[in-house]
Design a protein around this motif. Structure first.
Motif, PDB file in Angstrom:
ATOM      1  N   PRO A  99       6.721  -2.391  -5.571  1.00 13.82           N
ATOM      2  CA  PRO A  99       8.152  -2.390  -5.217  1.00 13.82           C
ATOM      3  C   PRO A  99       8.487  -1.674  -3.922  1.00 13.82           C
ATOM      4  N   ALA A 100       7.812  -0.575  -3.602  1.00 16.47           N
ATOM      5  CA  ALA A 100       8.164   0.189  -2.401  1.00 16.47           C
ATOM      6  C   ALA A 100       7.907  -0.609  -1.128  1.00 16.47           C
ATOM      7  N   VAL A 101       6.945  -1.528  -1.154  1.00 18.99           N
ATOM      8  CA  VAL A 101       6.712  -2.402  -0.005  1.00 18.99           C
ATOM      9  C   VAL A 101       7.797  -3.470   0.052  1.00 18.99           C
ATOM     10  N   ALA A 102       8.107  -4.040  -1.094  1.00 13.51           N
ATOM     11  CA  ALA A 102       9.108  -5.105  -1.148  1.00 13.51           C
ATOM     12  C   ALA A 102      10.470  -4.646  -0.659  1.00 13.51           C
ATOM     13  N   ASP A 103      10.837  -3.416  -0.981  1.00 11.20           N
ATOM     14  CA  ASP A 103      12.175  -2.957  -0.581  1.00 11.20           C
ATOM     15  C   ASP A 103      12.171  -2.144   0.715  1.00 11.20           C
ATOM     16  N   GLY A 104      11.026  -2.090   1.397  1.00  7.18           N
ATOM     17  CA  GLY A 104      10.966  -1.480   2.716  1.00  7.18           C
ATOM     18  C   GLY A 104      10.756   0.010   2.757  1.00  7.18           C
ATOM     19  N   ARG A 105      10.525   0.638   1.628  1.00  5.35           N
ATOM     20  CA  ARG A 105      10.270   2.086   1.640  1.00  5.35           C
ATOM     21  C   ARG A 105       8.862   2.399   2.134  1.00  5.35           C
ATOM     22  N   VAL A 106       7.936   1.459   1.964  1.00  3.62           N
ATOM     23  CA  VAL A 106       6.586   1.563   2.506  1.00  3.62           C
ATOM     24  C   VAL A 106       6.409   0.470   3.549  1.00  3.62           C
ATOM     25  N   ARG A 131     -10.679  -4.064  14.984  1.00  4.29           N
ATOM     26  CA  ARG A 131     -10.264  -3.252  16.120  1.00  4.29           C
ATOM     27  C   ARG A 131      -8.790  -2.858  16.028  1.00  4.29           C
ATOM     28  N   ASN A 132      -8.361  -2.539  14.830  1.00  5.50           N
ATOM     29  CA  ASN A 132      -7.017  -2.030  14.578  1.00  5.50           C
ATOM     30  C   ASN A 132      -7.086  -1.021  13.446  1.00  5.50           C
ATOM     31  N   THR A 133      -6.214  -0.042  13.460  1.00  6.29           N
ATOM     32  CA  THR A 133      -5.981   0.773  12.276  1.00  6.29           C
ATOM     33  C   THR A 133      -4.988   0.035  11.395  1.00  6.29           C
ATOM     34  N   ARG A 134      -5.392  -0.254  10.164  1.00  3.93           N
ATOM     35  CA  ARG A 134      -4.468  -0.828   9.174  1.00  3.93           C
ATOM     36  C   ARG A 134      -3.827   0.345   8.443  1.00  3.93           C
ATOM     37  N   ALA A 135      -2.564   0.570   8.669  1.00  2.00           N
ATOM     38  CA  ALA A 135      -1.907   1.744   8.094  1.00  2.00           C
ATOM     39  C   ALA A 135      -0.683   1.341   7.295  1.00  2.00           C
ATOM     40  N   ALA A 136      -0.526   2.003   6.165  1.00  2.00           N
ATOM     41  CA  ALA A 136       0.698   1.906   5.379  1.00  2.00           C
ATOM     42  C   ALA A 136       1.289   3.304   5.297  1.00  2.00           C
ATOM     43  N   ARG A 137       2.599   3.405   5.369  1.00  2.00           N
ATOM     44  CA  ARG A 137       3.229   4.722   5.340  1.00  2.00           C
ATOM     45  C   ARG A 137       4.566   4.659   4.612  1.00  2.00           C
ATOM     46  N   TRP A 138       4.881   5.752   3.960  1.00  2.00           N
ATOM     47  CA  TRP A 138       6.224   5.917   3.430  1.00  2.00           C
ATOM     48  C   TRP A 138       7.166   6.134   4.614  1.00  2.00           C
ATOM     49  N   ASP A 139       8.248   5.361   4.642  1.00  6.54           N
ATOM     50  CA  ASP A 139       9.095   5.284   5.827  1.00  6.54           C
ATOM     51  C   ASP A 139      10.045   6.481   5.913  1.00  6.54           C
ATOM     52  N   ARG A 140       9.462   7.622   6.267  1.00 16.33           N
ATOM     53  CA  ARG A 140      10.279   8.825   6.455  1.00 16.33           C
ATOM     54  C   ARG A 140       9.919   9.529   7.772  1.00 16.33           C
ATOM     55  N   PHE A 141       9.330   8.759   8.706  1.00 15.77           N
ATOM     56  CA  PHE A 141       8.908   9.328   9.988  1.00 15.77           C
ATOM     57  C   PHE A 141       9.338   8.427  11.137  1.00 15.77           C
ATOM     58  N   TYR A 166       9.453  14.087  11.367  1.00 16.63           N
ATOM     59  CA  TYR A 166      10.146  13.788  10.111  1.00 16.63           C
ATOM     60  C   TYR A 166      11.558  13.326  10.433  1.00 16.63           C
ATOM     61  N   ASP A 167      11.937  12.153   9.884  1.00 15.03           N
ATOM     62  CA  ASP A 167      13.252  11.568  10.121  1.00 15.03           C
ATOM     63  C   ASP A 167      14.061  11.690   8.839  1.00 15.03           C
ATOM     64  N   ALA A 168      14.998  12.625   8.821  1.00 10.37           N
ATOM     65  CA  ALA A 168      15.743  12.931   7.599  1.00 10.37           C
ATOM     66  C   ALA A 168      16.546  11.730   7.105  1.00 10.37           C
ATOM     67  N   GLU A 169      17.053  10.925   8.031  1.00 17.86           N
ATOM     68  CA  GLU A 169      17.848   9.756   7.626  1.00 17.86           C
ATOM     69  C   GLU A 169      16.980   8.733   6.910  1.00 17.86           C
ATOM     70  N   LYS A 170      15.811   8.465   7.463  1.00 15.74           N
ATOM     71  CA  LYS A 170      14.885   7.553   6.796  1.00 15.74           C
ATOM     72  C   LYS A 170      14.425   8.116   5.461  1.00 15.74           C
ATOM     73  N   ALA A 171      14.119   9.399   5.450  1.00 15.61           N
ATOM     74  CA  ALA A 171      13.606  10.039   4.235  1.00 15.61           C
ATOM     75  C   ALA A 171      14.609   9.943   3.098  1.00 15.61           C
ATOM     76  N   ALA A 172      15.874  10.044   3.423  1.00 19.48           N
ATOM     77  CA  ALA A 172      16.905   9.966   2.381  1.00 19.48           C
ATOM     78  C   ALA A 172      16.895   8.607   1.697  1.00 19.48           C
ATOM     79  N   LYS A 173      16.486   7.566   2.417  1.00 19.52           N
ATOM     80  CA  LYS A 173      16.455   6.221   1.847  1.00 19.52           C
ATOM     81  C   LYS A 173      15.204   5.990   0.998  1.00 19.52           C
ATOM     82  N   THR A 174      14.132   6.702   1.307  1.00 16.65           N
ATOM     83  CA  THR A 174      12.913   6.503   0.532  1.00 16.65           C
ATOM     84  C   THR A 174      12.919   7.303  -0.760  1.00 16.65           C
ATOM     85  N   GLY A 175      13.671   8.423  -0.775  1.00 13.35           N
ATOM     86  CA  GLY A 175      13.623   9.311  -1.937  1.00 13.35           C
ATOM     87  C   GLY A 175      12.283  10.019  -1.984  1.00 13.35           C
TER      88      GLY A 175
END
Length: 615
Positions: free
Chosen positions: A299-306, A574-584, A603-612
């Motif tokens: 779910p976190a990928v589907a709703d954009g939190r990751v 030849r790429n880093t495949r990265a997944a991250r919680w969207d708070r940065f 750290y982006d407080a506005e983004k972090a507030a949306k990820t919980g």
């Protein structure tokens, strides 16, 4: 040059190749560069790729496999804690948007002797340890001497340095045994400096510290962070220092933006990924094609939190070789034909179709991804170099371009296995029913040692194909501490590992492939290479007088290593495949040679507030 997989260095392509070392000798300089001129002048405000106004707040949580049992950064044994580079600093620090260019950190400036027989570093008088004591030239000498005394890798890396000494107040000079090794100033700039007075003092219980022993005492350094808390082998938390001496230094502005830097350790990769999905840490570097293609449906990928993202910057300035490495310290693999046969049993194309989702390229160079890798047949200056060691290298380097066997269907696999069997027959083996045996009737068998289960499906391909020609190979996966200890002591038949290469290969090739390192525990000569031709080419590479000669020597070394069949090359992305919680957040334009996470992100407080979740 010392390789750094995530802080990759690069060369500006398309320009004429400059001389190998451009920092002017005989004068004090704020920077050291291997090509051209440094981008940033003395007194620059900050690197272009940082956000000097980045907020200083929040926590970043990283995940890692294995554990740790020491905070001593120089011992070759044990598992050193991650993040010690946040505590300890080096004399120089790299620019991430330049090629092979380092600027002053603990050292305010450096001067190279006119004949390249020495380099002197002038310590920044503002540099101080966490306890307020100044960083001294004596600290640098002591750190160098202890690293060389206690760590075989360091001793090998610093082989051309005869001594370190304080030559003036706040100045340390390193003298060289040669005048043609122009990479040495950069190598010494990468030296981590430790506080002599602290290590020679006593701990809280009055016991005398010993740099020669492991310790879990909280370390003290000069860096932007200090260790706040830890649970041995499980988690570490570093906190940013409010009194960090270098906060306003040009190379440090816009970096170290997190109040806390935390590392969570795991013993199982599947458990670690589930922990990432459960928001127990923030950043996941994906190392499995199938998982990247199929496992991000939570779910976190589907709703954009990751967020999933590819970062080519991390590989823009580095090369790599990775694969199955047979240990020639074992009699089984001393015969080159046996090693070559293993490659014919590896069916990369089948794996690409069934397991890799077409994401990987097959590796065919020890410098894969770099523009000066070998290809075709040797010519020009490379040919001249090879001719200078003609009696010491395989004749095939002059007549046969190196290529990997190509599989992908049953017909090609049968042809490859037939070739493998012929090579093994030439090496003295014969089929006895379904078993391939030597003259004494002993079956050809060996164990493939892996660091966890990730590569098991890849190894299974090799094992199954070898079984078809009577070879018994088995896979054994162990936890990280056991794997590290066995690799350090060369206690294995075959391992899956590799080497990262920079845009300026040099002294590190000695302990990758040089005879001097073959018996030194902890070196990275995983294959057990002790070859006069390889040694001669390494020395020509290190002594290269200019960039064209360096590149030609690299090609020659690459070609000879390949023709000796020291490993079964595998694959890379030849790429880093990265997944991250969207708070940065990060600067709009990332540097050319690194994704910069987490050093220049914030750290982006506005983004972090949306990820919980984590704060």
């Amino acid at each position: 040059m010392k390789f750094a997989p995530l802080l990759a260095l690069g060369l500006l392509l398309g320009l004429a190749a400059p001389a190998l070392a451009q920092t002017k000798p005989g004068v004090w300089s704020h920077a050291f560069t291997m090509q051209g001129e440094p981008k940033y002048p003395e007194g620059f405000a900050h690197f272009d790729y940082v956000n000097p106004d980045a907020p200083k707040t929040g926590t970043v949580r990283m995940g890692d496999m294995g554990g740790f049992d020491t905070f001593n950064p120089i011992l070759p044994k044990g598992e050193a804690a991650g993040g010690l580079g946040l505590v300890y600093e080096t004399l120089l620090t790299p620019s991430l948007d330049e090629n092979n260019t380092y600027y002053g950190l603990l050292a305010k400036s450096l001067m190279i002797a006119p004949d390249y027989s020495a380099v002197t570093f002038r310590i920044d008088p503002a540099a101080e340890w966490q306890d307020g004591e100044p960083v001294t030239a004596e600290d640098v000498v002591w750190s160098f001497d202890k690293a060389r005394e206690l760590n075989p890798n360091s001793a090998q890396y610093y082989a051309d340095i005869t001594k370190a000494e304080v030559t003036a107040p706040g100045e340390v000079t390193f003298s060289f045994s040669k005048t043609d090794n122009r990479e040495l100033p950069l190598i010494l700039g990468q030296l981590s400096v430790l506080p002599q007075h602290w290590w020679e003092g006593t701990d809280a219980k009055g016991a005398k510290r010993d740099i020669g022993q492991s310790t879990l005492e909280k370390p003290m350094g000069s860096g932007a962070y200090e260790l706040a808390s830890f649970d041995a082998g499980r988690t570490i938390t570093y906190k940013r220092r409010a009194d960090y001496w270098g906060a306003t230094q040009p190379t440090q502005v816009g970096t170290d933006n997190f109040d806390e830097y935390r590392i969570e350790y795991f013993l199982d990769l599947t458990v670690q990924f589930e922990a990432f999905k459960g928001d127990q840490f923030d950043w996941w570097s994906e190392n499995q094609a199938r998982r990247w293609a199929t496992a991000y449906d939570f779910p976190a990928v589907a709703d954009g939190r990751v967020i999933k993202e590819l970062f080519p910057q991390d590989y823009a300035g580095s090369g790599v070789m990775v694969g199955f490495v047979p240990n020639m310290r074992r009699d089984t693999f001393k015969d080159e034909r046996v090693r070559e046969a293993l490659n014919y049993a590896f069916n990369f194309e089948e794996l690409s179709n069934t397991l890799f989702f077409g994401q990987y390229d097959r590796i065919d160079s020890y410098f894969f991804g770099l523009p000066f890798r070998s290809s075709g047949l040797p010519e020009g200056q490379e040919l001249d170099i090879l001719n200078s060691v003609k009696d010491l290298v395989p004749p095939s380097v002059f007549t046969e371009p190196y290529t990997n066997p190509v599989g992908g269907d049953s017909t090609k696999l049968r042809e490859n296995l037939r070739t493998a069997l012929n090579l093994l027959s030439e090496a003295g083996y014969k089929l006895d029913g379904t078993r391939l045996v030597d003259a004494s009737g002993t079956q050809l068998s060996f164990e493939i040692l892996l660091n966890g289960p990730t590569i098991e499906p890849v190894a299974a391909n090799l094992v199954a194909n070898l079984a078809l020609i009577g070879v018994e190979a088995k896979v054994r996966s162990v936890d990280s501490p056991q794997y590290i200890n066995r690799v350090r002591s060369y206690d294995y038949d075959v391992i899956y590992t590799g080497w990262s290469q920079s845009f300026s290969p040099g002294n590190e090739q000695r302990y990758f492939f040089g005879s001097e390192s073959v018996d030194k525990e902890g070196a990275q000569n995983y294959a057990g290479i002790a070859d006069k031709g390889v040694d001669a080419l390494i020395e020509q590479l290190i002594a290269a007088k200019d960039r064209p000669t360096q590149e030609a020597a690299v090609k020659a070394l690459d070609r000879v290593l390949l023709h000796h069949h020291y490993l079964v090359p595998s694959y890379t992305l030849r790429n880093t495949r990265a997944a991250r919680w969207d708070r940065f957040s990060h600067p709009e334009n990332l540097p050319e040679f690194s994704s910069g996470f987490p050093s220049i992100w914030w750290y982006d407080a506005e983004k972090a507030a949306k990820t919980g979740g984590a704060q």
